[in-house]
Motif scaffolding. Structure first.
Motif, PDB file in Angstrom:
ATOM      1  N   TYR A  16       0.819  -1.216   0.000  1.00 25.12           N
ATOM      2  CA  TYR A  16       0.000   0.000   0.000  1.00 25.12           C
ATOM      3  C   TYR A  16       0.854   1.267   0.000  1.00 25.12           C
ATOM      4  O   TYR A  16       2.000   1.258   0.426  1.00 25.12           O
ATOM      5  N   LYS A  17       0.206   2.354  -0.424  1.00 26.46           N
ATOM      6  CA  LYS A  17       0.840   3.672  -0.300  1.00 26.46           C
ATOM      7  C   LYS A  17       0.621   4.105   1.155  1.00 26.46           C
ATOM      8  O   LYS A  17      -0.283   3.603   1.827  1.00 26.46           O
ATOM      9  N   GLU A  19      -0.688   6.733   2.255  1.00 28.74           N
ATOM     10  CA  GLU A  19      -1.867   7.606   2.399  1.00 28.74           C
ATOM     11  C   GLU A  19      -2.897   7.037   3.389  1.00 28.74           C
ATOM     12  O   GLU A  19      -3.272   5.865   3.276  1.00 28.74           O
ATOM     13  N   TYR A 166      -4.615   2.468  -0.064  1.00 32.63           N
ATOM     14  CA  TYR A 166      -4.518   2.869  -1.473  1.00 32.63           C
ATOM     15  C   TYR A 166      -3.254   2.227  -2.044  1.00 32.63           C
ATOM     16  O   TYR A 166      -2.320   1.903  -1.292  1.00 32.63           O
ATOM     17  N   PHE A 167      -3.228   2.029  -3.351  1.00 37.34           N
ATOM     18  CA  PHE A 167      -2.079   1.346  -3.945  1.00 37.34           C
ATOM     19  C   PHE A 167      -1.715   1.965  -5.286  1.00 37.34           C
ATOM     20  O   PHE A 167      -2.524   2.672  -5.897  1.00 37.34           O
ATOM     21  N   ASP A 168      -0.486   1.685  -5.720  1.00 35.53           N
ATOM     22  CA  ASP A 168      -0.018   2.215  -7.004  1.00 35.53           C
ATOM     23  C   ASP A 168      -0.334   1.266  -8.145  1.00 35.53           C
ATOM     24  O   ASP A 168      -0.815   1.659  -9.184  1.00 35.53           O
TER      25      ASP A 168
END
Ligand SMILES: Cc1cc2nc3c(=O)[nH]c(=O)nc-3n(C[C@H](O)[C@H](O)[C@H](O)COP(=O)(O)O)c2cc1C
Length: 341
Positions: A16-17, A19, A166-168
């Motif tokens: 995950y990011k 954020e 959240y993810f890239d």
């Protein structure tokens, strides 16, 4: 993003990011996820939200307590326990789902199935908001320290943890086995009447919907499901003397039984996710697909002979027809409680 695309493109996300995930968003998604659970089956549950660093440290420590506290724990390299802790600390938010337990097996299954289905709805809704999730249930979590952290009381049962963030990059999809390979049809020998014919959902259409539903999460990619489509009207009549919505067929979904109880529970959950996917697709197509866990599945002798392996167990029975489903309106709105820790 449409429903079919969401079901098929959702992936379990493990990276995950940083954020943060707003608790207000999770609350709203959870409310929607619960309202998409449109069954008459009961749903008594609660969930806990861990997002602050302090809460996640506490959660991670409680999860690995069984490993670090055991005699052989000293033999485990700190690298391993460090990795487990890191997994939790690098996850922006974690939701712990707890179901009410019951002495009655059917009630117990209903409560558990409801939570699994709501968790799957949440994963789909999250995906539409750019949130990746991972259903996380390692056997080492079953320890008094973790249960104490989540305040698990007698009469309650841990369903699972969703890691959220959240993810890239979306992970690569792992191919699913075509539903046809796990499918048996009990078809009528006599031709159906013209009226009944009009209400049938053809096998090929059910299979098409199942081939979307099989994109459900399932641990170890065991794909533990087996489908039995009953269109033989005599068999249908025996399964229910008074079908609701005039449904002329049944889709029985069973889970292949694993000897290991932990895997068995994970497989039951995976089948619940698949059934939930199927119900969403069916509703999208305008079919009725009333889901139940009828009493007869627990009886020694089933009302009809089913091609089930002794190791398999029925998870859901879906009454299927083209007639629009009478919407089920619960007397009270779904009960859920997100507690932030
Ligand atoms: C009940 C259940 C438990 C799971 N437990 C874990 C787990 O402990 N660790 C893990 O990495 N993945 C876990 N998964 C996720 C599966 O590994 C994942 O669904 C599978 O690899 C298919 O990938 P996909 O979800 O991206 O389609 C679990 C899934 C389910 C439904």
């Amino acid at each position: 993003m449409n429903l079919v695309q969401t079901i098929m493109e959702r992936r379990s996300v493990r990276k995950y990011k940083g954020e943060p995930v707003q608790v207000e968003l999770m609350n709203s998604l959870l409310q929607q996820a619960a309202s998409l659970w449109t069954s008459e089956m009961s749903s008594h549950w609660r969930c806990l939200y861990y997002d602050s660093m302090e809460a996640r440290v506490r959660l991670a420590e409680s999860m690995i307590a069984k490993v670090t506290g055991s005699q052989w724990g000293k033999l485990i390299p700190s690298k391993v326990t460090g990795l487990l802790t890191k997994t939790v600390l690098n996850t922006p938010a974690l939701l712990v789902f707890i179901a009410e337990d019951a002495a009655n097996e059917r009630q117990r299954d209903e409560n558990y199935a409801a939570v699994c289905s709501i968790m799957q709805n949440l994963q789909l809704l999250g995906w539409q908001h750019g949130l990746g999730m991972l259903w996380y249930t390692e056997p080492f979590m079953s320890n008094p320290s973790f249960f104490n952290e989540i305040g698990l009381k007698s009469g309650e049962r841990l369903v699972g943890v969703l890691n959220i963030g959240y993810f890239d990059k979306s992970p690569k999809a792992r191919k699913r086995t075509p539903a046809e390979q796990n499918w048996t049809e009990l078809a009528a020998t006599a031709k159906p009447t013209q009226a009944a014919k009009g209400q049938y959902v053809a096998s090929k259409d059910v299979l098409e919907a199942l081939n979307i539903a099989v994109w459900a999460p399932n641990d170890g990619m065991r794909e533990p499901w087996h489908f039995i489509y009953v269109t033989d009207h005599e068999a249908v009549a025996r399964l229910t003397p008074s079908p609701v919505n005039g449904s002329p067929s049944f889709l029985i979904v069973a889970a292949k039984k694993e000897a290991d109880p932990h895997k068995q529970q994970e497989d039951y959950a995976a089948v619940c996710c698949l059934v939930q996917n199927f119900q969403l697709v069916a509703a999208d197509k305008g079919w009725s697909a009333r889901r139940s866990i009828p009493e007869w599945i627990y009886e020694h002798q089933l009302p009809i002979s089913l091609p089930l392996d002794p190791q398999e167990r029925i998870v859901a029975v879906l009454e299927i027809g083209t007639a629009t489903q009478t919407p089920y309106s619960p007397a009270t709105s779904p009960t859920f409680n997100i507690a932030r820790l």
